[in-house]
Design a protein around this motif. Structure first.
Motif, PDB file in Angstrom:
ATOM      1  N   VAL A   1      35.635  13.030  32.279  1.00  0.00           N
ATOM      2  CA  VAL A   1      35.415  12.712  30.589  1.00  0.00           C
ATOM      3  C   VAL A   1      36.656  11.804  30.276  1.00  0.00           C
ATOM      4  O   VAL A   1      37.833  12.143  30.211  1.00  0.00           O
ATOM      5  CB  VAL A   1      35.388  14.091  29.961  1.00  0.00           C
ATOM      6  N   VAL A   2      36.267  10.468  29.902  1.00  0.00           N
ATOM      7  CA  VAL A   2      37.022   9.488  29.575  1.00  0.00           C
ATOM      8  C   VAL A   2      37.097   9.032  28.056  1.00  0.00           C
ATOM      9  O   VAL A   2      35.899   8.928  27.611  1.00  0.00           O
ATOM     10  CB  VAL A   2      36.630   8.433  30.241  1.00  0.00           C
ATOM     11  N   VAL A   3      38.106   9.112  27.413  1.00  0.00           N
ATOM     12  CA  VAL A   3      37.984   8.721  25.935  1.00  0.00           C
ATOM     13  C   VAL A   3      37.948   7.083  26.080  1.00  0.00           C
ATOM     14  O   VAL A   3      38.983   6.434  27.139  1.00  0.00           O
ATOM     15  CB  VAL A   3      39.652   9.117  25.219  1.00  0.00           C
ATOM     16  N   LEU A   4      37.327   6.337  25.658  1.00  0.00           N
ATOM     17  CA  LEU A   4      36.965   5.210  25.475  1.00  0.00           C
ATOM     18  C   LEU A   4      38.180   4.242  24.861  1.00  0.00           C
ATOM     19  O   LEU A   4      38.614   4.841  23.646  1.00  0.00           O
ATOM     20  CB  LEU A   4      35.801   4.620  24.910  1.00  0.00           C
ATOM     21  N   GLY A   5      38.563   3.234  25.554  1.00  0.00           N
ATOM     22  CA  GLY A   5      39.987   2.573  24.942  1.00  0.00           C
ATOM     23  C   GLY A   5      41.157   3.030  25.516  1.00  0.00           C
ATOM     24  O   GLY A   5      42.320   2.336  25.076  1.00  0.00           O
ATOM     25  N   GLY A   6      41.074   4.145  26.232  1.00  0.00           N
ATOM     26  CA  GLY A   6      42.509   4.505  26.712  1.00  0.00           C
ATOM     27  C   GLY A   6      42.641   3.952  27.922  1.00  0.00           C
ATOM     28  O   GLY A   6      42.162   2.677  28.373  1.00  0.00           O
ATOM     29  N   PRO A   7      43.744   4.306  28.785  1.00  0.00           N
ATOM     30  CA  PRO A   7      44.291   3.756  30.174  1.00  0.00           C
ATOM     31  C   PRO A   7      43.215   3.820  31.105  1.00  0.00           C
ATOM     32  O   PRO A   7      43.426   2.916  32.163  1.00  0.00           O
ATOM     33  CB  PRO A   7      45.325   4.572  30.316  1.00  0.00           C
ATOM     34  N   ALA A   8      42.162   4.551  31.293  1.00  0.00           N
ATOM     35  CA  ALA A   8      41.192   4.569  32.305  1.00  0.00           C
ATOM     36  C   ALA A   8      40.766   3.167  32.387  1.00  0.00           C
ATOM     37  O   ALA A   8      40.436   2.634  31.379  1.00  0.00           O
ATOM     38  CB  ALA A   8      40.160   5.786  32.197  1.00  0.00           C
TER      39      ALA A   8
ATOM     40  N   ALA B   1      37.807   0.391  32.556  1.00  0.00           N
ATOM     41  CA  ALA B   1      36.279   0.224  32.131  1.00  0.00           C
ATOM     42  C   ALA B   1      35.233  -0.025  33.456  1.00  0.00           C
ATOM     43  O   ALA B   1      34.877  -1.171  33.218  1.00  0.00           O
ATOM     44  CB  ALA B   1      36.237  -0.573  30.840  1.00  0.00           C
ATOM     45  N   ASP B   2      35.323   0.580  34.243  1.00  0.00           N
ATOM     46  CA  ASP B   2      34.554   0.364  35.414  1.00  0.00           C
ATOM     47  C   ASP B   2      32.918   0.862  35.185  1.00  0.00           C
ATOM     48  O   ASP B   2      32.795   1.920  34.716  1.00  0.00           O
ATOM     49  CB  ASP B   2      34.938   1.055  36.444  1.00  0.00           C
ATOM     50  N   PRO B   3      32.016  -0.085  35.195  1.00  0.00           N
ATOM     51  CA  PRO B   3      30.816   0.339  34.778  1.00  0.00           C
ATOM     52  C   PRO B   3      29.950   1.070  36.026  1.00  0.00           C
ATOM     53  O   PRO B   3      29.076   2.023  35.603  1.00  0.00           O
ATOM     54  CB  PRO B   3      29.921  -1.051  35.007  1.00  0.00           C
TER      55      PRO B   3
ATOM     56  N   ALA C   1      28.876   1.927  28.007  1.00  0.00           N
ATOM     57  CA  ALA C   1      30.228   2.712  27.726  1.00  0.00           C
ATOM     58  C   ALA C   1      31.419   1.644  28.168  1.00  0.00           C
ATOM     59  O   ALA C   1      32.474   1.750  27.510  1.00  0.00           O
ATOM     60  CB  ALA C   1      30.465   4.136  28.367  1.00  0.00           C
ATOM     61  N   ALA C   2      31.042   0.946  29.479  1.00  0.00           N
ATOM     62  CA  ALA C   2      32.131   0.167  29.980  1.00  0.00           C
ATOM     63  C   ALA C   2      32.394  -0.962  28.999  1.00  0.00           C
ATOM     64  O   ALA C   2      33.603  -1.536  28.466  1.00  0.00           O
ATOM     65  CB  ALA C   2      31.806  -0.332  31.270  1.00  0.00           C
ATOM     66  N   ARG C   3      31.415  -1.506  28.243  1.00  0.00           N
ATOM     67  CA  ARG C   3      31.329  -2.678  27.061  1.00  0.00           C
ATOM     68  C   ARG C   3      32.431  -2.031  25.970  1.00  0.00           C
ATOM     69  O   ARG C   3      33.064  -2.619  25.466  1.00  0.00           O
ATOM     70  CB  ARG C   3      30.026  -2.943  26.629  1.00  0.00           C
ATOM     71  N   LEU C   4      31.773  -0.890  25.643  1.00  0.00           N
ATOM     72  CA  LEU C   4      32.550  -0.171  24.519  1.00  0.00           C
ATOM     73  C   LEU C   4      34.026  -0.071  24.695  1.00  0.00           C
ATOM     74  O   LEU C   4      35.034  -0.202  23.768  1.00  0.00           O
ATOM     75  CB  LEU C   4      31.955   1.181  23.986  1.00  0.00           C
ATOM     76  N   ALA C   5      34.422   0.493  25.758  1.00  0.00           N
ATOM     77  CA  ALA C   5      35.817   0.549  26.329  1.00  0.00           C
ATOM     78  C   ALA C   5      36.476  -0.608  26.284  1.00  0.00           C
ATOM     79  O   ALA C   5      37.702  -0.598  25.757  1.00  0.00           O
ATOM     80  CB  ALA C   5      36.073   1.200  27.600  1.00  0.00           C
ATOM     81  N   ASP C   6      36.018  -1.537  26.826  1.00  0.00           N
ATOM     82  CA  ASP C   6      36.561  -3.030  26.772  1.00  0.00           C
ATOM     83  C   ASP C   6      36.666  -3.634  25.390  1.00  0.00           C
ATOM     84  O   ASP C   6      37.698  -4.042  24.995  1.00  0.00           O
ATOM     85  CB  ASP C   6      35.584  -4.019  27.763  1.00  0.00           C
ATOM     86  N   MET C   7      35.826  -3.237  24.345  1.00  0.00           N
ATOM     87  CA  MET C   7      35.809  -3.598  23.131  1.00  0.00           C
ATOM     88  C   MET C   7      36.820  -3.073  22.254  1.00  0.00           C
ATOM     89  O   MET C   7      37.771  -3.799  21.702  1.00  0.00           O
ATOM     90  CB  MET C   7      34.590  -3.703  22.508  1.00  0.00           C
ATOM     91  N   ILE C   8      37.105  -1.743  22.707  1.00  0.00           N
ATOM     92  CA  ILE C   8      38.249  -1.112  21.712  1.00  0.00           C
ATOM     93  C   ILE C   8      39.499  -1.601  22.311  1.00  0.00           C
ATOM     94  O   ILE C   8      40.379  -1.786  21.433  1.00  0.00           O
ATOM     95  CB  ILE C   8      37.897   0.582  22.064  1.00  0.00           C
ATOM     96  N   ALA C   9      39.461  -1.857  23.710  1.00  0.00           N
ATOM     97  CA  ALA C   9      40.827  -2.194  24.246  1.00  0.00           C
ATOM     98  C   ALA C   9      41.091  -3.670  23.722  1.00  0.00           C
ATOM     99  O   ALA C   9      42.476  -3.909  23.807  1.00  0.00           O
ATOM    100  CB  ALA C   9      40.788  -2.279  25.778  1.00  0.00           C
ATOM    101  N   ALA C  10      40.179  -4.535  23.456  1.00  0.00           N
ATOM    102  CA  ALA C  10      40.246  -5.584  22.827  1.00  0.00           C
ATOM    103  C   ALA C  10      40.715  -5.835  21.292  1.00  0.00           C
ATOM    104  O   ALA C  10      40.943  -6.565  20.537  1.00  0.00           O
ATOM    105  CB  ALA C  10      39.152  -6.646  23.155  1.00  0.00           C
TER     106      ALA C  10
END
Length: 901
Positions: A18-25, A27-29, A36-45
């Protein structure tokens, strides 16, 4: 409520699942899935994405292993796998991990979205293939929604989209729900034409699901990506939106009246949104399709994917941007000299058609239209490909070629009698003065003798059989209607369904061929009446033919309004029945009536006879995608509500349409006795043909409904097979493909390739953005050069179609079903165009104004019948007039003026 945190969740063993998007984990599809990988990447950006966490593919794999499903689904059918997952709860350790993450998010209402491995990839978008559950709250509802998303990996549509590929692991996104005021999509490049520096934004009120499904109207904006200035905007009147109806329930509801004609976004907001879109494009280094929403003035991005569609290929670009309605290239003289018109070619063809509607019209052209010409006594019916044309999704009649062929008939030997009937003000008056038909005149000599003799024999026979044929068509209609209601198409095999479609198309052919002489003969006698009034009465008799009592009270469309009125009075006499009609949601009224003893009696005694007489009517009837009243009686219930609440007696509508009280008859007395007798005879013949035309029109309309029934049964099966996402996508099928599928042995995927459906949808969406093409033009027309209305225009000129002058409050009507209950007696009806389904509103309208129309269009005829002042063909009334404006309508001069904003 707990304080929301976006810090990574600290979990027990297996916390990486269970991964919080935008965290340190990472963003591996492969772990988060594509979305979700895209969303994590967008949050990190640093992009404005609502907080979310992801249940990884690893957690999904654990679920299958811990529940024992992994072994059970091996080799199982997709539907069986789906049911197993929906029936199997998450084991407690997994559920605890999910709910712990939900707690850390703050336990808000959330959207639960699928995130399959290849979703939102450059190769495939998987858009709409897997499930999304909106507005979820509470532990149990969240866990149910997660299983629904997992199960959708084996849905029929997802299986079909994979086209043989095995199902892979599924991740799930749990994202804070944003109840958007405005939503939409942004394309960083025009997805159709790929013209540079064009950021295309589509925006609707409410949630974006309404826009994606095509069920709500949207505004279109084009922003220059260099200056961020708005280069183009098309604001539509927006009646409905997708929004929360109750906690956990999302559905269609009305847009507030004050927001309907207002742009969804102002220019500053468009610049801000475009800037966000450009940041996304720069971040990914490719053109993007971005879903966004606006809440309380703040933009949120919900997902982005590479634009997987390519610009229209050369042949499709030609279809999308052609300047001529001809299907195939013609010699230059013909291409440039043909007169095209969509005036009065039957209200069933009015307006923009879907790909299904256009392909069905093409079937009509190739298989029916030439036989309709033969039914008029035309010996040589010519080349079927030249009779009709198609321009930007609209259907046109080739007036030049039709006039050439009708030269075989004595009344239309002089082509001007035919051509001038179909020319609107779009073609300047002088353009026809020296007009030369590129097809010339029909050959003389022996050909002329044979054609004339043939026409005379046919016309004499038609005079003898016209009444008996009308009676036979009415009897046949009732038989076919009753038979169709007894059939259960869902139980038919494909072979049986093919036989049913073949049978229905045969009857469709016969009803159209049988109807055509009444239509053309009424048109012919109207033309003769016009000429006689002009010759014998001069300026004093101008438009007299439109005011003379011609027994138009026999119009079936007017009778339908009277019959709705009678049903409304019957409901009004039964308070319990009227309460059900008034209180139940429209989609539930029919079932609620049938479930109630008094309601069931009302239905049997009043609704059933009404639907048997009128039920196959609907909007734009040749367009197969529009439901008929028998399919969806919501509009009828809206009119019952309106008629029952306005306080009119049952006689009001009858009196309003009972005949003209003007100086028409006095004017005729100025003629000599022989002249008066001739005109009265022509009036009588016109009235007879009009009555027979309207009587048999219901047979023609019913034949279209029968075809529609089979097409939608095919559509239902395609949804079940996963080829279509929903029945809405039937609009993007080709009628020829439907026939071939039923006739052949090919499977659903082979018969209806997804690429072809998507291409048709894209072309249709492109056409929806374009301005309305003219009613008539000669040669070619460049729609991109269409004149746009000047902003703030308060005075419009059109065609005075029904005499009289009235002042009243305007009401823009875009959607009959959603707005019929809003229309107040005495208001000015302002809309793009009308057809037979609009007639009940005319009974209470103070005046009628349309963008499109002519002297014999539906709005004109019925306005005259109801004595309602009307101005048609104003082109821009729906853009320049707002609901609530005080408007003056002058049906004599053709002027519409806003006298008070």
């Amino acid at each position: 409520m707990a304080t929301r945190s976006t810090d990574p969740v600290t979990l027990a063993p297996h916390s990486g699942d269970v991964v919080v998007l935008g965290g340190p984990a990472s963003a591996d599809p492969a772990v988060l899935g594509g979305k979700a990988a895209r969303l994590a990447d967008m949050i990190a950006a640093g992009l404005p994405v609502p907080p979310a966490f992801c249940l990884t593919t690893g957690l999904f794999t654990r679920y299958l292993a811990d529940t024992g499903l992994a072994g059970k689904i091996e080799g199982a059918e997709g539907g069986a796998v789906r049911e197993l997952i929906l029936a199997t709860r998450l084991p407690a350790p997994l559920a605890d991990e999910v709910l712990a993450a939900y707690e850390r998010l703050g336990r808000p209402r959330v959207a639960v979205r699928s995130s399959a491995l290849k979703e939102d990839s450059a190769a495939r978008s998987f858009a709409g293939q897997h499930d999304t559950v909106l507005d979820v709250a509470g532990d149990a509802a969240l866990l149910d929604a997660v299983r629904q998303c997992w199960a959708s990996l084996w849905s029929a549509r997802a299986t079909a989209y994979r086209d043989g590929d095995a199902a892979e692991a599924m991740a799930v996104v749990v994202q804070e729900m944003v109840h958007c005021d405005v939503s939409g999509v942004l394309f960083t490049v025009d997805p159709v034409s790929a013209r540079p520096h064009r950021v295309v934004v589509e925006a609707c009120r409410g949630l974006g699901e309404g826009l994606v499904s095509g069920r709500v109207s949207s505004d279109l904006f084009v922003v220059d990506d260099r200056s961020l200035e708005v280069a183009e905007e098309r604001v539509r009147y927006k009646v409905a939106k997708w929004a929360p109806l109750a906690p956990g329930k999302i559905g269609m509801t009305k847009v507030d009246a004050a927001e309907r004609s207002v742009p969804c976004l102002d220019h500053a907001q468009l610049a801000e949104l475009a800037r966000l879109g450009l940041r996304v494009r720069e971040h990914y280094g490719s053109e993007q399709d971005v879903e966004w929403g606006l809440r309380d003035g703040v933009f949120h991005l919900f997902q982005t994917r590479p634009i997987t569609t390519r610009p229209l290929p050369d042949d499709a670009a030609a279809r999308g941007g052609a300047l001529s309605p001809y299907v195939a290239q013609q010699p230059d003289a013909v291409q440039q000299g043909t007169l095209w018109s969509r005036m009065d070619i039957g209200e069933i063809f009015v307006g923009l058609m879907t790909p299904l509607g256009l392909s069905f019209a093409r079937y009509y052209q190739e298989n029916v239209h030439t036989d309709c010409a033969a039914a008029l006594g035309v010996r040589d019916t010519g080349d079927a490909d030249l009779h009709m044309g198609y321009y930007q999704g609209h259907i046109y009649l080739n007036i030049s070629y039709s006039a050439y062929l009708l030269g075989q008939a004595l009344p239309t030997r002089d082509q001007r009698h035919f051509t001038k009937r179909f020319v609107g003000e779009d073609v300047e008056g002088g353009a026809l003065a020296d007009y030369e038909n590129p097809f010339g005149k029909f050959p003389g000599g022996m050909e002329d003798v044979l054609s004339t003799a043939h026409w005379l024999r046919h016309t004499a026979a038609e005079a003898l059989r016209m009444k008996s044929r009308s009676g036979a068509m009415v009897t046949s209609r009732l038989y076919e209607f009753d038979r169709a209601r007894r059939l259960d198409l869902t139980r038919m095999s494909r072979r049986e369904l093919h036989a049913e479609l073949t049978r229905n198309l045969g009857w469709f052919h016969d009803m159209h061929v049988g109807y055509m002489p009444y239509y053309i003969n009424a048109f012919g006698f109207y033309g003769i009446l016009t000429e006689l009034c002009r010759m014998w009465l001069g300026a004093e008799g101008e438009n007299l033919q439109n005011r003379i009592k011609t027994d138009m009270s026999s119009l079936r469309t007017v009778e339908s309004a009277k019959e709705i009125w009678a049903v409304a009075q019957a409901a009004k006499d039964r308070p319990r029945v009227l309460k059900i009609i008034n209180d139940e949601p429209l989609e539930n009224v029919a079932a609620a009536l049938r479930a109630d003893d008094e309601g069931a009696a009302f239905w049997e005694r009043h609704m059933e006879p009404f639907l048997r007489a009128n039920g196959t009517r609907g909007h734009q009837e040749m367009e197969l995608t529009h439901p008929r009243w028998i399919d969806d009686p919501s509009y009828i219930f809206q009119m019952i509500r309106r008629y029952a609440s306005d306080g009119f007696s049952a006689d009001d509508i009858l009196k309003r349409s009972s005949g003209y009280h003007d100086d028409s008859r006095e004017m005729l007395k100025k003629l000599s006795l022989p002249q008066r007798k001739v005109i009265e005879t022509v009036i009588s013949l016109y009235a007879l043909c009009s009555e027979l035309r309207e009587t048999t029109r219901m047979s023609m309309v019913t034949s279209i409904w029968l075809v529609r029934n089979v097409v939608y049964e095919v559509g239902r099966r395609l949804v079940e097979a996963g080829v279509l996402h929903s029945l809405d996508e039937v609009a993007h099928l080709d009628f020829a493909d439907v026939r071939a599928y039923l006739a052949g042995g090919a499977g659903e995927l082979e018969s209806f390739p997804r690429e072809r459906i998507d291409e048709a949808r894209r072309l249709h969406e492109y056409r929806k953005r374009l301005p309305e093409p003219p009613l008539t033009f000669i040669g070619e027309h460049d729609i991109t050069q269409a004149v746009r209305p000047a902003p703030g225009g308060a005075r419009l000129s059109g065609l005075g179609a029904s005499p009289g002058r009235v002042i009243g409050r305007a009401r823009i009507v875009e959607d009959l079903v959603w707005q019929a209950d809003e229309f107040e007696a005495g208001e000015i009806l302002v809309t793009r165009y009308t057809d037979a389904s609009w007639t009940p509103l005319f009974a209470i309208a103070g005046g009628v104004v349309t963008d499109v129309g002519s002297m014999l269009s539906h709005s004109s005829i019925v306005s005259r019948e109801f004595h309602v002042p009307s101005v048609v063909n104003t082109k821009y009334a729906t853009q320049r007039i707002n609901t609530g404006d005080m408007v003056m309508v002058d049906g004599d001069t053709g002027v519409v003026e806003v006298v008070e904003g």
